[in-house]
Scaffold this motif. Sequence first.
Motif, PDB file in Angstrom:
ATOM      1  N   ASN A   1       0.732  -1.062   0.066  1.00 56.65           N
ATOM      2  CA  ASN A   1       0.000   0.095  -0.055  1.00 56.65           C
ATOM      3  C   ASN A   1       0.795   1.359  -0.025  1.00 56.65           C
ATOM      4  O   ASN A   1       0.498   2.448   0.232  1.00 56.65           O
ATOM      5  CB  ASN A   1      -0.865   0.130   1.198  1.00 56.65           C
ATOM      6  N   THR A   2       2.195   1.264  -0.636  1.00 57.91           N
ATOM      7  CA  THR A   2       2.870   2.475  -0.602  1.00 57.91           C
ATOM      8  C   THR A   2       3.265   2.518  -2.069  1.00 57.91           C
ATOM      9  O   THR A   2       3.267   1.460  -2.850  1.00 57.91           O
ATOM     10  CB  THR A   2       3.977   2.511   0.087  1.00 57.91           C
TER      11      THR A   2
ATOM     12  N   ALA B   1       2.669   7.203   0.834  1.00 60.88           N
ATOM     13  CA  ALA B   1       1.621   6.449   1.057  1.00 60.88           C
ATOM     14  C   ALA B   1       0.707   6.366  -0.071  1.00 60.88           C
ATOM     15  O   ALA B   1       0.481   7.266  -0.653  1.00 60.88           O
ATOM     16  CB  ALA B   1       0.805   6.951   2.423  1.00 60.88           C
TER      17      ALA B   1
ATOM     18  N   VAL C   1      -2.794   4.283   0.288  1.00 60.49           N
ATOM     19  CA  VAL C   1      -3.867   4.453   0.835  1.00 60.49           C
ATOM     20  C   VAL C   1      -3.902   5.109   2.321  1.00 60.49           C
ATOM     21  O   VAL C   1      -3.036   5.334   2.731  1.00 60.49           O
ATOM     22  CB  VAL C   1      -4.572   3.086   1.025  1.00 60.49           C
TER      23      VAL C   1
ATOM     24  N   GLY D   1      -3.722   5.635   5.982  1.00 57.24           N
ATOM     25  CA  GLY D   1      -3.277   4.726   6.927  1.00 57.24           C
ATOM     26  C   GLY D   1      -2.873   5.555   8.261  1.00 57.24           C
ATOM     27  O   GLY D   1      -2.812   6.795   8.459  1.00 57.24           O
TER      28      GLY D   1
ATOM     29  N   SER E   1      -1.819   0.544   7.010  1.00 49.15           N
ATOM     30  CA  SER E   1      -2.870   1.067   6.142  1.00 49.15           C
ATOM     31  C   SER E   1      -4.379   0.948   7.222  1.00 49.15           C
ATOM     32  O   SER E   1      -4.392  -0.076   7.791  1.00 49.15           O
ATOM     33  CB  SER E   1      -3.196   0.490   4.989  1.00 49.15           C
TER      34      SER E   1
ATOM     35  N   ASN F   1      -7.706  -1.059   3.029  1.00 45.71           N
ATOM     36  CA  ASN F   1      -7.030  -1.788   1.951  1.00 45.71           C
ATOM     37  C   ASN F   1      -8.092  -2.637   1.196  1.00 45.71           C
ATOM     38  O   ASN F   1      -9.142  -3.091   1.765  1.00 45.71           O
ATOM     39  CB  ASN F   1      -5.713  -2.229   2.205  1.00 45.71           C
TER      40      ASN F   1
ATOM     41  N   ALA G   1      -7.991  -4.969   6.171  1.00 47.63           N
ATOM     42  CA  ALA G   1      -7.100  -4.114   7.087  1.00 47.63           C
ATOM     43  C   ALA G   1      -7.220  -4.229   8.513  1.00 47.63           C
ATOM     44  O   ALA G   1      -6.150  -3.719   9.309  1.00 47.63           O
ATOM     45  CB  ALA G   1      -6.994  -2.605   6.625  1.00 47.63           C
TER      46      ALA G   1
ATOM     47  N   GLY H   1     -10.227   2.687   0.078  1.00 48.90           N
ATOM     48  CA  GLY H   1      -8.902   2.100   0.414  1.00 48.90           C
ATOM     49  C   GLY H   1      -8.251   1.552  -1.026  1.00 48.90           C
ATOM     50  O   GLY H   1      -7.675   0.571  -0.970  1.00 48.90           O
TER      51      GLY H   1
END
Lengths: 199, 244
Positions: free
Chosen positions: A21-22, A31, A33, A35, A45, A48, A129, B149
């Motif tokens: 997620n980066t 980032a 998303v 987080g 996060s 996700n 997540a 997300g």
Amino acid sequence: MEKKIVLPGEKIADSRINAPNTYIDGNATYAAVIGSVDNEGRYISLENRYKPFVGDTIIGMVTDIRRAGYLVDMNIPHSGLIVSREVRLKLQLGDVVLCRVKMVNEVGEVELGEVRRLPKGKIVEFPTAKIPRLIGRKSSMLNLLKEHAGGDVMVGNNGYVWVSEKSDIPLFLKAVEMMKLKAHTSGLTDEIAAMLQKR
Amino acid sequence: MGEKVQLIIDGKRTDGRTPDEMRDIRIEAGILKEADGSSYIEWGGNKIICGVYGPRECIPRHGASPYHAIVKCRYMMSPFASLEEHGRSGPSRRSVELSKVIRETFENLILVEKFPNTQIDLFIDVLQANGGTRTASITAATVALVNAGIPMKDMVSAVAVGKADDTLVLDLNKAEDNQGQSDMPLAISHKDKKLLLVQMDGLLTKEEIAKMVDMADKGCEQLHEMQSAGLKGVYEQEGKKLEW
């Protein structure tokens, strides 16, 4: 612990870190998303989408029976496949299975192995997540739930949670709903324990 | 065109704002239970609700790409949204255009390569319109995508800049949009300051455009603050929202 919420596009490290997620741009990591970052710079996060990896334990439901095998709904855009010549089990439509991801190809199609059929129960969706909170440190939360709801609970990496029909399902759902809302807060296990005890 | 209307009197606009002032804006995230991500925005007289689904299986199958996710956007104005819309919904020339420009804005932001053979659906419903719905839609859709997300490179906010009575004005309302001299909606990404949407009506000089982009940039900074407040609000309020 001090936590800060970061949004997509915010820098989380000045070096190139390969983390889920980066994304990396130049010599920094950003980032992708929403987080949270704690004071040690760890990025987790808050929301996700589940992406299957080899070795993940997943819970799914048989949605189609083909000559080649069984198609399994497992909370991803495509169905997972259980190749029938590799399993001894005869599955039926609607069966809930616990399996392991054997292979993921480059377009995200999944082959499953180590299949186990689960007894009658209910599948509950849970955001991936937030699954670490559902399990808790050394499964503390999960044990708490099993103890109070009085039945077996299985958690898949894919965000499906199976709860056996023998347990107190309404109570379980209530606890799960509370966890979904408060997953980012601390002291959650105590709070859930208090809620369960009150019943 | 109707009669000439005076849009700026004593340096104040028709709704009492100064030329570089925005309307009142309120953004909320996570308002729909079934959608993967959602948002609601009140921007002056605009009321827009936005829901995001996906990545999910691409329908029709032949539209899917093995290299990236397809972004689909459906912008729709409710039949009761404003006076011009007379009681019918469904695709119109205007809504098709807006769906396209909004989709293209987000195709540049979402990390689509991570989800091959899938689609991401963006549904935008305008409940009430008062000028500037495309910019408000982009601002709201960003919040919904972050709430879902879905990995993105950056966040984007959009605002319109225009010219009315020979004055450059930020965030046009309906009267300025319809009777003003020029109108230029701009979408600017937060981190890289990339222009992801530029459209223009009317005539403008080079200098005016440069000035207007600066004005829009300042407006987008304010909008980003509100977007992040809306998104963070989900995690701050959730404890209080819970009632059994």
